[in-house]
Design a protein around this motif. Structure first.
Motif, mmCIF file in Angstrom:
data_model
loop_
_atom_site.group_PDB
_atom_site.id
_atom_site.type_symbol
_atom_site.label_atom_id
_atom_site.label_comp_id
_atom_site.label_asym_id
_atom_site.label_seq_id
_atom_site.Cartn_x
_atom_site.Cartn_y
_atom_site.Cartn_z
ATOM 1 N N SER A 9 -5.975 -0.059 0.038
ATOM 2 C CA SER A 9 -6.225 1.111 -0.791
ATOM 3 C C SER A 9 -7.502 1.811 -0.352
ATOM 4 O O SER A 9 -8.483 1.154 -0.010
ATOM 5 N N THR B 213 -3.442 -5.669 -1.255
ATOM 6 C CA THR B 213 -3.091 -4.254 -1.174
ATOM 7 C C THR B 213 -4.130 -3.508 -0.351
ATOM 8 O O THR B 213 -5.321 -3.815 -0.415
ATOM 9 N N ALA C 107 -2.005 0.928 -6.173
ATOM 10 C CA ALA C 107 -2.531 -0.438 -6.249
ATOM 11 C C ALA C 107 -2.443 -0.969 -7.678
ATOM 12 O O ALA C 107 -2.090 -2.135 -7.902
ATOM 13 N N ALA D 261 -3.874 6.361 -4.121
ATOM 14 C CA ALA D 261 -3.897 5.017 -3.534
ATOM 15 C C ALA D 261 -4.254 3.987 -4.598
ATOM 16 O O ALA D 261 -3.659 2.904 -4.677
ATOM 17 N N VAL D 262 -5.239 4.323 -5.434
ATOM 18 C CA VAL D 262 -5.639 3.440 -6.529
ATOM 19 C C VAL D 262 -4.503 3.305 -7.545
ATOM 20 O O VAL D 262 -4.222 2.215 -8.052
ATOM 21 N N ILE E 100 -1.376 5.165 3.815
ATOM 22 C CA ILE E 100 -2.709 4.646 3.509
ATOM 23 C C ILE E 100 -3.291 3.807 4.650
ATOM 24 O O ILE E 100 -4.470 3.482 4.667
ATOM 25 N N GLY F 157 0.845 -1.189 0.000
ATOM 26 C CA GLY F 157 0.000 0.000 0.000
ATOM 27 C C GLY F 157 0.878 1.235 0.000
ATOM 28 O O GLY F 157 2.007 1.208 0.488
#
Length: 291
Positions: free
Chosen positions: A152, A150, A162, A158-159, A16, A12
């Motif tokens: 997220s 992961t 990932a 964050a996406v 996060i 991650g």
């Protein structure tokens, strides 16, 4: 014949909630009676401190800087209910590769057969997911971890992290690398956040393992130097982490994801941006995941 150790990696982006999530999974598993080693792979070396009342431990690289030959036992410390804690560590600021600590620490523990000696059920690697360079990719590339998850949120960066992780998994999947178990959706407190992360999972042919809401309970627990499992064992948030730990325990089949190319990821996020503006303006009601 020694038992099979379930080795998983949790990635991650920085900040996060990856280490928070990982430590609570470890705490929930040891609470359930399993023998767990948490392997911190972040050069900040802060993965395991909430398993040890906020105390930090010497890292493998710290020990190697003091002497060339290290007994792996010197890098292993016990925490909450006997969970084993190891921190790989990183180089001195501005010098060397942050991924080197992971490579060195993994080799040290494997050479001295530590996992078998401790009779572990789980080894959980807590790995920084902003970049998947040589060192940070070790649990994936070498197939050390059997399953990769992961953490997220629904935020774009964050996406993005990932999605990059999924690219690394896909790259190494044909050469014995680890496969993808799913997304731990963190800080999900609204329908639109859930809609975004669910749609991303659909776009990349993966799944949501658990939804973890943002909670002041987590903040309070970490300020006291403990996991939520330890500090607030009867809280709803602790039960969420127990549910997540059970799902990871029961997880047996990981797959090759289908990450998005950067142009496709940007087009996807732009559609969601328009959707959220329409919701805010009252032009549409609810969240449409299939956009």
């Amino acid at each position: 014949m020694s038992k099979k150790i379930k080795q998983i990696a949790i990635y991650g982006k920085g900040g996060i909630g990856k280490s928070t999530t990982t430590s609570n999974i470890s705490a929930a598993l040891v609470e359930a009676g399993y023998k767990v080693l948490q392997f911190g792979c972040d050069p900040k070396s802060d993965s395991t401190n909430t398993l040890r009342d906020g105390k930090y431990i010497p890292t493998v690289l710290d020990l190697l800087r003091e002497k060339p030959k290290v007994d792996a036992h010197d890098a292993i410390f016990e925490g909450f209910k006997g969970v084993y804690c190891v921190e790989a560590g990183g180089p001195a600021p501005g010098v060397g590769c942050a991924g080197r600590g992971i490579i060195t620490a993994v080799e040290l523990l494997k050479q001295q057969n530590i996992f078998e000696e401790l009779d572990l059920d789980y080894v959980i690697y807590d790995v920084l997911g902003d970049v998947v360079c040589g060192g940070f990719a070790v649990p994936i590339r070498e197939g050390i971890a059997e399953h990769v998850f992961t953490v997220s949120s629904s935020d774009f960066m964050a996406v993005y992290a990932a999605n990059n992780l999924m690219k690394g998994i896909k790259k190494y999947s044909n050469s014995g690398g680890a496969l993808f178990g799913g997304i731990i959706a963190n800080s999900i407190n609204s329908p639109y956040q859930q809609g975004i992360i669910e749609d991303f999972a659909k776009q990349t042919s993966t799944q949501i393992v658990e939804y973890v809401p943002r909670s002041i309970t987590v903040t309070q627990s970490e300020l006291s130097g403990r996991t939520t499992i330890e500090a607030q064992p009867n809280s709803k948030q602790a039960d969420v982490y127990r549910s997540l730990a059970r799902k990871i325990h029961e997880h047996t089949e990981s797959r090759v994801p289908t990450p998005l190319e950067i142009d496709d990821l940007r087009a996807w996020s732009a559609r969601w941006a328009d959707q959220l503006l329409a919701i805010e303006a009252g032009e549409v009601r609810g969240v449409q995941a299939n956009i």
